[in-house]
Scaffold this motif. Sequence first.
Motif, PDB file in Angstrom:
ATOM      1  N   ALA A 274       0.845  -1.198   0.000  1.00  0.00           N
ATOM      2  CA  ALA A 274       0.000   0.000   0.000  1.00  0.00           C
ATOM      3  C   ALA A 274       0.880   1.249   0.000  1.00  0.00           C
ATOM      4  CB  ALA A 274      -0.927  -0.002   1.217  1.00  0.00           C
ATOM      5  N   PRO A 275       1.672   1.444  -1.046  1.00  0.00           N
ATOM      6  CA  PRO A 275       2.594   2.586  -1.072  1.00  0.00           C
ATOM      7  C   PRO A 275       1.863   3.918  -1.184  1.00  0.00           C
ATOM      8  CG  PRO A 275       2.537   1.518  -3.210  1.00  0.00           C
ATOM      9  CD  PRO A 275       1.729   0.647  -2.287  1.00  0.00           C
ATOM     10  N   ALA A 276       2.350   4.897  -0.469  1.00  0.00           N
ATOM     11  CA  ALA A 276       1.751   6.232  -0.508  1.00  0.00           C
ATOM     12  C   ALA A 276       2.079   6.899  -1.839  1.00  0.00           C
ATOM     13  CB  ALA A 276       2.276   7.078   0.648  1.00  0.00           C
ATOM     14  N   LEU A 277       1.079   7.444  -2.499  1.00  0.00           N
ATOM     15  CA  LEU A 277       1.296   8.101  -3.782  1.00  0.00           C
ATOM     16  C   LEU A 277       2.264   9.269  -3.650  1.00  0.00           C
ATOM     17  CD1 LEU A 277      -2.321   8.070  -5.277  1.00  0.00           C
ATOM     18  CD2 LEU A 277      -0.349   6.727  -6.044  1.00  0.00           C
ATOM     19  N   ALA A 278       2.208   9.973  -2.533  1.00  0.00           N
ATOM     20  CA  ALA A 278       3.112  11.111  -2.329  1.00  0.00           C
ATOM     21  C   ALA A 278       4.564  10.663  -2.375  1.00  0.00           C
ATOM     22  CB  ALA A 278       2.803  11.801  -1.003  1.00  0.00           C
ATOM     23  N   GLU A 279       4.853   9.510  -1.781  1.00  0.00           N
ATOM     24  CA  GLU A 279       6.222   8.977  -1.804  1.00  0.00           C
ATOM     25  C   GLU A 279       6.630   8.556  -3.220  1.00  0.00           C
ATOM     26  OE1 GLU A 279       6.680   5.771   0.890  1.00  0.00           O
ATOM     27  OE2 GLU A 279       6.023   6.907   2.657  1.00  0.00           O
ATOM     28  N   LEU A 280       5.730   7.921  -3.917  1.00  0.00           N
ATOM     29  CA  LEU A 280       6.044   7.428  -5.254  1.00  0.00           C
ATOM     30  C   LEU A 280       6.255   8.567  -6.242  1.00  0.00           C
ATOM     31  CD1 LEU A 280       3.510   4.461  -5.497  1.00  0.00           C
ATOM     32  CD2 LEU A 280       5.907   4.396  -4.785  1.00  0.00           C
ATOM     33  N   LEU A 281       5.494   9.634  -6.092  1.00  0.00           N
ATOM     34  CA  LEU A 281       5.631  10.778  -6.991  1.00  0.00           C
ATOM     35  C   LEU A 281       6.950  11.508  -6.786  1.00  0.00           C
ATOM     36  CD1 LEU A 281       1.982  12.168  -6.821  1.00  0.00           C
ATOM     37  CD2 LEU A 281       3.078  11.084  -8.785  1.00  0.00           C
TER      38      LEU A 281
END
Length: 356
Positions: A274-281
């Motif tokens: 469940a990776p955070a989108l903020a981290e991935l971006l």
Amino acid sequence: MTIPTSEPLESRLRRQARALGFVACGIAPAEVAPEAVRRLKAWLAAGMHGGMAWMEGSRRGQPRDMWADARTAVVLGLPYTPSVDPFRNARRPDRGTISVYALGRDYHEVIKPRLKRLARWLLAEAGGGDARVFVDTAPLMEKPLAEAAGIGWQGKHSNLVSRCHGSWLFLATILTTLPLAPGGEPGAVGACGSCSRCIAACPTGAIVAPYVVDARRCISYLTVEHRGPVEEALRPMLGNRIHGCDDCLAVCPWNRFARAPADPALALREGSVAPALAELLALDEAGFRARFAGTPVRRTGRDRFARNCLYAAGNSGEPDLLPAVERLADDPDPAVADAARWAAQRLRTRARPAAA
């Protein structure tokens, strides 16, 4: 040195396959039913393969068109039965959803060495012959071969379904010059009957008819294979799926019979569940490579992955993601920049206060 035994080679082959972690092993002649080849040609002629030009060509059809000496196909299945809910992030729009097959180590790296080991064993036991191994990286129709080998059947979502393992099997094939006796898994044959859950579950309506998937609308194709921008009308349907899609597989009723857990070598990585989108971006090329090293996601590339994450951000309705999105509006990759502008516009609309 081969030890004489009265046990058939085929029985010993299945036992050796199980020892290597393959829970399914079927044997069939190295030929695909003509009807399956006809369906493939019709599908290609309709352009439903999208940008997958590698699926075209005269060698994709009969195995002997690729290797004239092939006599037998040994088809194997390695389980990746999910230990997490495929729909785990459905109500978490700020998280990205990665298909369960890609949550751990790249299956090619797990299966290929075992497949080679099994092929070497087979030739040694037979006292000769030749063999070649395949893990979805050659023009081989694995699913029709698996059906012919008695591992399962192709469901209405076009993927293989097994009575024992549901929809959760990686397929691999050994083509050999050896004349092995055909035979499949006990009780493996089944059917979909009147069930159409997979068709109803597809978020984009990509299953345009039973057993027919239009890849141009399929989320797995759009997020993994498709290069460039995704058609705007389809972007909202992606939801927060950033690599692949499990929906049509996950709803299959046969999955309740899936007993074998995922192979231990495919153990999921917690940071991918469940990776955070903020981290991935925030990931640059180096960060992306480091985070997803050794996984199927790594093969997608940073640019396509960032594009997918931006679509998910635009669908999230989370205004807090706007700064992370806006930073990518001038990305060197045109598809990433386009996705960032699209997502930013949607998030700004969401953040705009309602008129008094």
